[in-house]
Design an enzyme around this catalytic site. Structure first.
Site, PDB file in Angstrom:
ATOM      1  N   GLY A 175       0.842  -1.192   0.000  1.00  0.00           N
ATOM      2  CA  GLY A 175       0.000   0.000   0.000  1.00  0.00           C
ATOM      3  C   GLY A 175       0.880   1.245   0.000  1.00  0.00           C
ATOM      4  O   GLY A 175       2.096   1.162  -0.203  1.00  0.00           O
ATOM      5  N   GLU A 181       2.999  -8.401  -1.342  1.00  0.00           N
ATOM      6  CA  GLU A 181       1.621  -7.880  -1.342  1.00  0.00           C
ATOM      7  C   GLU A 181       0.658  -9.015  -1.694  1.00  0.00           C
ATOM      8  O   GLU A 181       0.842  -9.701  -2.688  1.00  0.00           O
ATOM      9  CB  GLU A 181       1.506  -6.733  -2.373  1.00  0.00           C
ATOM     10  CG  GLU A 181       0.100  -6.272  -2.714  1.00  0.00           C
ATOM     11  CD  GLU A 181      -0.704  -5.780  -1.508  1.00  0.00           C
ATOM     12  OE1 GLU A 181      -0.194  -4.947  -0.745  1.00  0.00           O
ATOM     13  OE2 GLU A 181      -1.862  -6.258  -1.334  1.00  0.00           O
ATOM     14  N   HIS A 204       4.182  25.851 -21.265  1.00  0.00           N
ATOM     15  CA  HIS A 204       5.202  25.022 -21.889  1.00  0.00           C
ATOM     16  C   HIS A 204       6.562  25.463 -21.404  1.00  0.00           C
ATOM     17  O   HIS A 204       6.824  26.671 -21.363  1.00  0.00           O
ATOM     18  CB  HIS A 204       5.113  25.190 -23.413  1.00  0.00           C
ATOM     19  CG  HIS A 204       6.071  24.342 -24.184  1.00  0.00           C
ATOM     20  ND1 HIS A 204       5.889  22.990 -24.326  1.00  0.00           N
ATOM     21  CD2 HIS A 204       7.222  24.651 -24.839  1.00  0.00           C
ATOM     22  CE1 HIS A 204       6.885  22.494 -25.070  1.00  0.00           C
ATOM     23  NE2 HIS A 204       7.700  23.482 -25.391  1.00  0.00           N
TER      24      HIS A 204
HETATM   25  C1  FAD Z   1      16.187  31.375 -24.491  1.00  0.00           C
HETATM   26  C2  FAD Z   1      14.698  31.282 -24.665  1.00  0.00           C
HETATM   27  C3  FAD Z   1      13.949  30.569 -23.740  1.00  0.00           C
HETATM   28  C4  FAD Z   1      12.577  30.467 -23.892  1.00  0.00           C
HETATM   29  N1  FAD Z   1      11.866  29.744 -22.967  1.00  0.00           N
HETATM   30  C5  FAD Z   1      10.532  29.624 -23.107  1.00  0.00           C
HETATM   31  C6  FAD Z   1       9.792  28.848 -22.192  1.00  0.00           C
HETATM   32  O1  FAD Z   1      10.325  28.230 -21.282  1.00  0.00           O
HETATM   33  N2  FAD Z   1       8.448  28.775 -22.351  1.00  0.00           N
HETATM   34  C7  FAD Z   1       7.825  29.417 -23.357  1.00  0.00           C
HETATM   35  O2  FAD Z   1       6.608  29.314 -23.445  1.00  0.00           O
HETATM   36  N3  FAD Z   1       8.498  30.155 -24.249  1.00  0.00           N
HETATM   37  C8  FAD Z   1       9.840  30.269 -24.147  1.00  0.00           C
HETATM   38  N4  FAD Z   1      10.529  30.992 -25.077  1.00  0.00           N
HETATM   39  C9  FAD Z   1       9.787  31.664 -26.147  1.00  0.00           C
HETATM   40  C10 FAD Z   1       9.454  30.690 -27.259  1.00  0.00           C
HETATM   41  O3  FAD Z   1      10.604  30.061 -27.707  1.00  0.00           O
HETATM   42  C11 FAD Z   1       8.757  31.444 -28.384  1.00  0.00           C
HETATM   43  O4  FAD Z   1       7.644  32.124 -27.873  1.00  0.00           O
HETATM   44  C12 FAD Z   1       8.279  30.522 -29.468  1.00  0.00           C
HETATM   45  O5  FAD Z   1       9.335  29.791 -29.999  1.00  0.00           O
HETATM   46  C13 FAD Z   1       7.588  31.330 -30.579  1.00  0.00           C
HETATM   47  O6  FAD Z   1       7.145  30.463 -31.556  1.00  0.00           O
HETATM   48  P1  FAD Z   1       6.958  30.970 -33.049  1.00  0.00           P
HETATM   49  O7  FAD Z   1       6.386  29.810 -33.793  1.00  0.00           O
HETATM   50  O8  FAD Z   1       6.257  32.228 -33.088  1.00  0.00           O
HETATM   51  O9  FAD Z   1       8.421  31.297 -33.588  1.00  0.00           O
HETATM   52  P2  FAD Z   1       9.750  30.472 -33.653  1.00  0.00           P
HETATM   53  O10 FAD Z   1       9.781  29.380 -32.671  1.00  0.00           O
HETATM   54  O11 FAD Z   1      10.837  31.472 -33.616  1.00  0.00           O
HETATM   55  O12 FAD Z   1       9.699  29.770 -35.079  1.00  0.00           O
HETATM   56  C14 FAD Z   1       9.767  30.498 -36.257  1.00  0.00           C
HETATM   57  C15 FAD Z   1      10.255  29.549 -37.327  1.00  0.00           C
HETATM   58  O13 FAD Z   1      10.091  30.169 -38.570  1.00  0.00           O
HETATM   59  C16 FAD Z   1      11.212  29.878 -39.374  1.00  0.00           C
HETATM   60  N5  FAD Z   1      11.319  30.914 -40.402  1.00  0.00           N
HETATM   61  C17 FAD Z   1      11.532  32.245 -40.204  1.00  0.00           C
HETATM   62  N6  FAD Z   1      11.533  32.877 -41.376  1.00  0.00           N
HETATM   63  C18 FAD Z   1      11.306  31.954 -42.343  1.00  0.00           C
HETATM   64  C19 FAD Z   1      11.198  32.000 -43.742  1.00  0.00           C
HETATM   65  N7  FAD Z   1      11.318  33.147 -44.407  1.00  0.00           N
HETATM   66  N8  FAD Z   1      10.959  30.857 -44.402  1.00  0.00           N
HETATM   67  C20 FAD Z   1      10.853  29.693 -43.749  1.00  0.00           C
HETATM   68  N9  FAD Z   1      10.942  29.595 -42.414  1.00  0.00           N
HETATM   69  C21 FAD Z   1      11.183  30.712 -41.727  1.00  0.00           C
HETATM   70  C22 FAD Z   1      12.356  29.871 -38.410  1.00  0.00           C
HETATM   71  O14 FAD Z   1      13.437  29.101 -38.916  1.00  0.00           O
HETATM   72  C23 FAD Z   1      11.712  29.217 -37.193  1.00  0.00           C
HETATM   73  O15 FAD Z   1      11.870  27.830 -37.194  1.00  0.00           O
HETATM   74  C24 FAD Z   1      11.923  31.086 -24.980  1.00  0.00           C
HETATM   75  C25 FAD Z   1      12.672  31.781 -25.924  1.00  0.00           C
HETATM   76  C26 FAD Z   1      14.039  31.868 -25.774  1.00  0.00           C
HETATM   77  C27 FAD Z   1      14.820  32.603 -26.795  1.00  0.00           C
END
Ligand code: FAD
Ligand code: FAD
Lengths: 66, 454, 454
Positions: B175, B196, B431
């Protein structure tokens, strides 16, 4: 609420608000929503309870959870 | 002078009742023969969770390399473990004494007995109350013919004072208490075998949770014998030999008996005063009223969940009932359960077995922690399983994983507030957290899976 | 052939939108120039949380003696830290690619640009869509005259690849990213000083949370300069010298620039196609529609919360909007925020300052984690603060403490479901958990404090 005019089902996003209405025998479709996009908020149900209570001249209803 | 309420026993149930009653303006006397705080504070919840934290630190230190931290684990300092645990207990103990004092509760030290309706006797003193609340708690049980000697054959109470880490331990009973202490002993380095009689560890939990726990324990090297009865135990020079009903024998340095706890209801005049007792526990109605008017019973003394927070809830409810607030009865399915082993097991609501018994048609969703990044970071396997009534609210949340116990509160709100999966699913969880696993299960149940592999 | 939806950018926002749209039967093409998962998975949430866990293990190992565990901390194995982090990232990356494949989303590798209404061009290829969703995310910003050289002057992206633990770091910016990385560097053994122009660390949080964080950081030996502007930085042979606007100079081995992230909106034809942009970010309405019909924008590209789960929520909402499900707009106050430093800071709902601005009369209750046994076991200071509308629902939950981030989900349900303190208070939380601190605050707000010292 122009966007809410064509609501299919009443929108309640809170189980507590849903229950509040149920506990007071209120029909959600008859409640006027004031939340964004026709969402029924706690205050809407409370308003409906107050109105109903006023109309039927019942004693004030207890809104605390049972 | 008569008090409004005389409370017998100052454990979780008793002191919560006293505090709430005092808050409501009642005059209260609380009678405790040992230490305010009872089992939970001195021999239960708090000290075991301190041990479990030491155990966690030991494991993290051992595994530190896999996180890029160079460290050498040099063993357990048993005195240090106790010092840590005792510091926590002492602090909480001071806290609760301060609370009672602040609330104006009269505390009487001494052993009380029910001397008549509304009368508790302590030595030559009699305390009269318009209401009496019995909260004398529970004590470890053993099996017929199995004597607790405190040396080779021990209970949880001895574990909390152990002077060494044993090489090997047999834990009788899978338990909550058995599982938690097995987890501690293993983390401290002992060989552990759990015996158990029922087919699974934590037999009252959802079967899939038990199985996940068993798998995790197997990986940790914790052995278990399931579905087999204990037959006998014999102490030897170096330890103890246990014989099971199937003839198998096990030996170890220690035998920890964790076969349950029995209500402390004897020898205090309860039966003499006409209080109905069944199999040792005091019989009560949904407001914790005993068969004698004006006498209530709460906590481990009654046959409800043996949990500190169930005791708190009962104590509060009784105080409010006495004060005429007409509190609703407790839905015990809605009281959360946590086993704080590694991994933790937590649940609230009903199991699939209970749903089947009650003829409730359910749908279910399991979210494997393999898909939950935060759990991966913590290095834990496990799952969150959610049961919902077909086209209806969530009726059960069952979880296994490191640190998962804290998530049960979300399940508690969901279950008790009768939330629909869709009402949870609309709220995207933060997240990266472990709680996302709950969110994902709800999203899937609501027909809009996000991070779910099909 | 025209797709129902063309998504530009495969980060949190973009891939969530693609998944939900595919689930709803839409044909979807997702264009990503780098790696699916974007910032969050490869350079943000996930890798930083892995670092923070290594940091936690380092600290627990260092402090193990106070829990009765004998261990010797021998330092950080930087390669081991990266191996751990990369394992987690790779696994999650595979997971999300599998999800998209399973859902039938077409993935195109390449850099896209908006070539016309409903047209995204990738090299010589044009992808047509009845709807276009822009999700190109954000990138680190710097200050005028401050050049990121990736050696002495770095951003979070470089931290994630660092080849050593620096002796000392100046962190420019006391927002979430700066605070989290300051916490990591400190746990890894560096001297850390944070420079923040506003009067507090995490300036958008409840002020009392910021103060508790500052106190905890001070105890950890993390220094900070608050309310002072950065003036200039000069790299030297051995490091970098930073001059503040008040004339003070600081020197360190590294300068980490964490002054915020700017939307990636330039050079991809957005403005040419008539998409309204303000201060770099794409302007949208409550359903994430841009100024050009049929073109949506989500995630860090728009001026809402820069959080992965905000991006998920926006992506899902847009997919549902396109599918005609008429989803309600997102209440951003109801999106939970967590800073995963040690201690963690988490919140949902509004702050007292916001309540005052909006003229909402509130009552508040602070529960100090000193009264919460589980937090004492974990060795954390901190508090839970709950704000409720007078005679109304809870409008804000603000928390500071180790591991407290997981509790924000409870706050999320409470806030978004407009729960009254009394509705939470009736549900006695599991003992002993950190979530009891939330329960105690609610009990106190509901006029029935349990473990609360007055
Ligand atoms: C150090 C750090 C820690 C973080 N920790 C957290 C956390 O713990 N929790 C949380 O909620 N958020 C966190 N964030 C924030 C989070 O990462 C962002 O809010 C999130 O990634 C945003 O998502 P998005 O889809 O808008 O952009 P992104 O994740 O930036 O994705 C954009 C994508 O578009 C692609 N792209 C851009 N331009 C083009 C183009 N012209 N053609 C094709 N592809 C392109 C890029 O390559 C990229 O893959 C953190 C950010 C950082 C920097
Ligand atoms: C090892 C272990 C771990 C546990 N872990 C948890 C956990 O993590 N979470 C959880 O919720 N629960 C846990 N429990 C259960 C929890 O401790 C009990 O449910 C709780 O203590 C019951 O409270 P109570 O007030 O009914 O009884 P008790 O806490 O047993 O208190 C009864 C009090 O009455 C006093 N008393 C008895 N007879 C008399 C008399 N005649 N006169 C005066 N005083 C008297 C006793 O001295 C005692 O102080 C654990 C229990 C054990 C044994």
């Amino acid at each position: 609420q122009p966007a809410a005019a064509v609501r299919h089902a009443p929108r309640v996003i809170s189980p507590l608000v849903r229950k509040l209405a149920r506990d007071h025998g209120l029909d959600l479709t008859a409640i006027t929503p004031t939340g964004p996009r026709g969402v029924i908020l706690r205050r809407d149900v409370e308003q409906a309870i107050a109105t109903t209570a006023g109309k039927t001249a019942e004693t004030a209803m207890d809104t605390t959870p049972k | 002078m008569a008090y409004d309420i005389v409370v017998l026993g100052g454990g979780s149930g008793g002191y919560a009742c006293a505090l709430r009653a005092a808050e409501l303006g009642k005059s209260v006397v609380l009678i405790e023969k040992d230490k305010i705080g009872g089992t939970c504070l001195h021999r239960g919840c708090i000290p075991t969770k301190a041990l479990l934290h030491s155990a966690e630190v030991a494991d993290e230190t051992r595994e530190s390399e896999s996180f890029g931290v160079k460290a050498r684990f040099d063993g357990i300092d048993v005195q240090g473990v106790h010092a840590f645990k005792d510091k926590i207990v002492t602090r909480a103990w001071k806290g609760v004494q301060g609370l009672l004092k602040g609330a104006g509760v009269t505390i009487v030290e001494g052993e009380g007995r029910l001397a008549g309706p509304g009368r508790i006797q302590v030595g030559s003193e009699v305390y009269e109350g318009r209401n009496v609340v019995l909260a004398t708690g529970s004590a470890p049980k053993t099996l017929p013919g199995l004597e607790i000697d405190g040396e080779r054959v021990i209970t949880s109470e001895h574990t909390l004072k152990m002077d060494r880490v044993p090489t090997s331990v047999i834990v009788l009973g899978g338990g909550v208490i058995g599982v938690e202490l097995a987890s501690v002993y293993r983390s401290f380095g002992a060989e552990v075998t759990i015996v158990e009689a029922l087919p699974h560890l934590l037999p009252t939990e959802e079967e899939s949770s038990s199985k996940l726990l068993e798998r995790a324990f197997r990986r940790r090297g914790i052995k278990y014998e399931l579905g087999v009865f204990f037959d006998s135990a014999k102490t030897t020079e170096t330890g103890v030999v246990v014989t099971l009903a199937n003839g198998k024998t096990l030996d170890a340095e220690l035998l920890l008996v964790a076969v349950g706890r029995g209500a402390v209801s004897a020898g205090m005049g309860f039966e003499e005063q006409g209080i109905a007792i069944e199999r040792g526990a005091v019989v009560v109605d949904e407001h914790c009223q005993t068969s004698v008017p004006g006498v209530y019973a709460i906590g481990d003394l009654i046959p409800t969940l043996q949990l500190a927070h169930a005791g708190f809830a009962e104590g509060i409810m009784v105080a409010e009932h006495i004060a005429g607030l007409n509190p609703p009865p407790i839905d015990y399915a809605g009281v959360p359960r946590i086993t704080y082993s590694d991994p933790e097991v937590a649940s609230v609501g009903i199991t699939s077995a209970q749903a089947a018994e009650r003829g409730i048609e359910i749908v279910e969703q399991v979210y494997d922690l393999a898909g939950n990044p935060k759990s991966q970071i913590l290095g834990t396997a496990g799952a969150v399983k959610v049961l919902a009534q077909k086209d209806g609210p969530v009726v059960g949340v069952h979880m296994v994983g490191r640190r998962i116990g804290e998530l049960v509160t979300e399940g508690q709100l969901i279950y008790n507030w009768e939330a629909l999966p869709a009402e949870v699913a609309q709220l995207i969880h933060a997240h990266p957290t472990q709680s996302e696993a709950v969110g994902e299960a709800m999203l899937a149940l609501a027909g809009k899976p996000l991070h779910v592999h099909n």
